[in-house]
Design an enzyme around this catalytic site. Structure first.
Site, PDB file in Angstrom:
ATOM      1  N   SER A  86       0.834  -1.193   0.000  1.00 55.94           N
ATOM      2  CA  SER A  86       0.000   0.000   0.000  1.00 55.94           C
ATOM      3  C   SER A  86       0.875   1.252   0.000  1.00 55.94           C
ATOM      4  O   SER A  86       1.723   1.418  -0.868  1.00 55.94           O
ATOM      5  CB  SER A  86      -0.960  -0.037   1.204  1.00 55.94           C
ATOM      6  OG  SER A  86      -1.955   0.956   1.096  1.00 55.94           O
ATOM      7  N   GLU A 140      -1.640  -3.186  -8.089  1.00 54.95           N
ATOM      8  CA  GLU A 140      -2.843  -3.374  -7.287  1.00 54.95           C
ATOM      9  C   GLU A 140      -3.294  -2.012  -6.800  1.00 54.95           C
ATOM     10  O   GLU A 140      -2.525  -1.057  -6.776  1.00 54.95           O
ATOM     11  CB  GLU A 140      -2.581  -4.321  -6.111  1.00 54.95           C
ATOM     12  CG  GLU A 140      -1.590  -3.806  -5.062  1.00 54.95           C
ATOM     13  CD  GLU A 140      -2.202  -2.880  -4.016  1.00 54.95           C
ATOM     14  OE1 GLU A 140      -3.412  -2.983  -3.754  1.00 54.95           O
ATOM     15  OE2 GLU A 140      -1.465  -2.042  -3.481  1.00 54.95           O
ATOM     16  N   HIS A 199      -4.871  -5.348  -1.511  1.00 55.58           N
ATOM     17  CA  HIS A 199      -5.631  -5.101  -0.283  1.00 55.58           C
ATOM     18  C   HIS A 199      -6.685  -6.177  -0.082  1.00 55.58           C
ATOM     19  O   HIS A 199      -7.895  -5.927  -0.062  1.00 55.58           O
ATOM     20  CB  HIS A 199      -6.273  -3.720  -0.340  1.00 55.58           C
ATOM     21  CG  HIS A 199      -5.299  -2.594  -0.233  1.00 55.58           C
ATOM     22  ND1 HIS A 199      -4.414  -2.277  -1.248  1.00 55.58           N
ATOM     23  CD2 HIS A 199      -5.072  -1.700   0.766  1.00 55.58           C
ATOM     24  CE1 HIS A 199      -3.681  -1.234  -0.877  1.00 55.58           C
ATOM     25  NE2 HIS A 199      -4.051  -0.869   0.333  1.00 55.58           N
TER      26      HIS A 199
END
Length: 299
Positions: A109, A202, A272
């Site tokens: 992230s 992602e 995630h």
């Protein structure tokens, strides 16, 4: 040449820090798991700090991370969680000691900013994988892949394919991470070299149009043309729009890369999601995208 930090062994010390948002809950379960792996866990000051949404001020978070970058007894540094804030402290960090004595840095992230920087500036491998704040919801397999990555055990991935994939085989250095953060690195010293690489992406909580815009920015910057392969992980929790965008992430991605001939796979278990498997950034990998199966292995 990409530099591989020494893999962990039982008895090694690792550090947990919060380079971005503050923690919402205790990470005791994660600490216990690390200890069950035979590791000694040191928690940085930022783990227990708070400053608005951040884990302490920028100065505190930078100093905390700097302490462990410089400490030769610490063999790995793990970001406790993501959120936002890593980019605010990147330029305050001195990587001189880290570059002389590399260690594993792991997270995903927002941590993509840090992983991108050490790959771009120093060609040092890092780990994109589960963070302590996500350990309780992470699958046992995803946590096991993190352990294997840290301890230098073999990592091989195989999963069922979908018909939107573009078949083929590729070999190259694996790079990537969170799409939003990779785009934020563009034009800076923290921007990875995409040429001849296998790229994985992602993201979470974005509109389809934002995903489209970011990918087209990468394309216009010449980042997608020279890839060896493209791995698409989870693009989940997409925000609904009053007027539908009209394309799924898979559809818009294939439209953007349709003129290239490298293999493309979707739904890779990274991002995630609970099954966020560890990927080693900067290591040579082989991807095989078949009719009904995708494989990824490190050389």
């Amino acid at each position: 040449m990409n530099i591989q930090p020494l893999h962990l062994k039982k008895g090694d010390k690792i550090a947990i820090v919060c380079p971005a948002n503050k923690l919402k809950k205790s990470i005791t379960p994660a600490v216990s798991l690390f200890e069950s792996w035979g590791l000694q866990v040191i928690q940085g000051k930022s783990v227990h700090a708070a400053h608005f949404q951040f884990a302490g001020t920028d100065e505190l978070r930078a100093a905390d991370l700097q302490t462990f970058l410089d400490d030769v007894e610490i063999k790995a540094i793990l970001a406790a969680r993501g959120g936002y804030g890593g980019i605010r402290i990147l330029d305050q960090l001195d990587f001189t000691s880290f570059n002389k004595c590399p260690k594993w840095i792991a997270g995903f992230s927002d941590t993509t900013a840090l992983l991108s920087h050490i790959q771009a500036a120093f060609n040092i491998q890092s780990i994109h994988g589960q963070m302590p704040a996500s350990f309780e919801t992470g699958t046992p397999l995803s946590l096991e892949t993190l352990r294997k990555a840290l301890f230098g055990e073999a990592l091989h991935y195989s999963y069922s394919s979908i018909d939107k994939n573009r078949h083929g085989q590729a070999e190259g250095i694996l790079i990537g991470g969170n799409l939003s953060l990779l785009v934020a690195m563009q034009g800076s010293i923290s921007e990875m070299d995409y040429a001849g690489k296998i790229l994985f992406l992602e993201d979470v909580g974005e509109h389809e149009y934002a995903i489209d815009r970011m990918l087209r920015m990468l394309k216009r910057g010449g980042k997608l043309a020279g890839l060896k392969g493209l791995i698409i992980g989870a693009f989940n929790e997409i925000e609904p729009q009053e007027i539908p965008f009209g394309q799924t992430p898979e559809e818009l991605i294939m439209e953007i890369v349709r003129e290239y001939d490298y293999p493309v796979c979707f739904n890779f278990p990274v991002g995630h999601i609970a099954d966020n498997n560890a990927l080693i950034i900067g290591r040579n990998a082989i991807m095989k995208v078949g009719y009904n199966e995708v494989k990824l292995a490190y050389k």
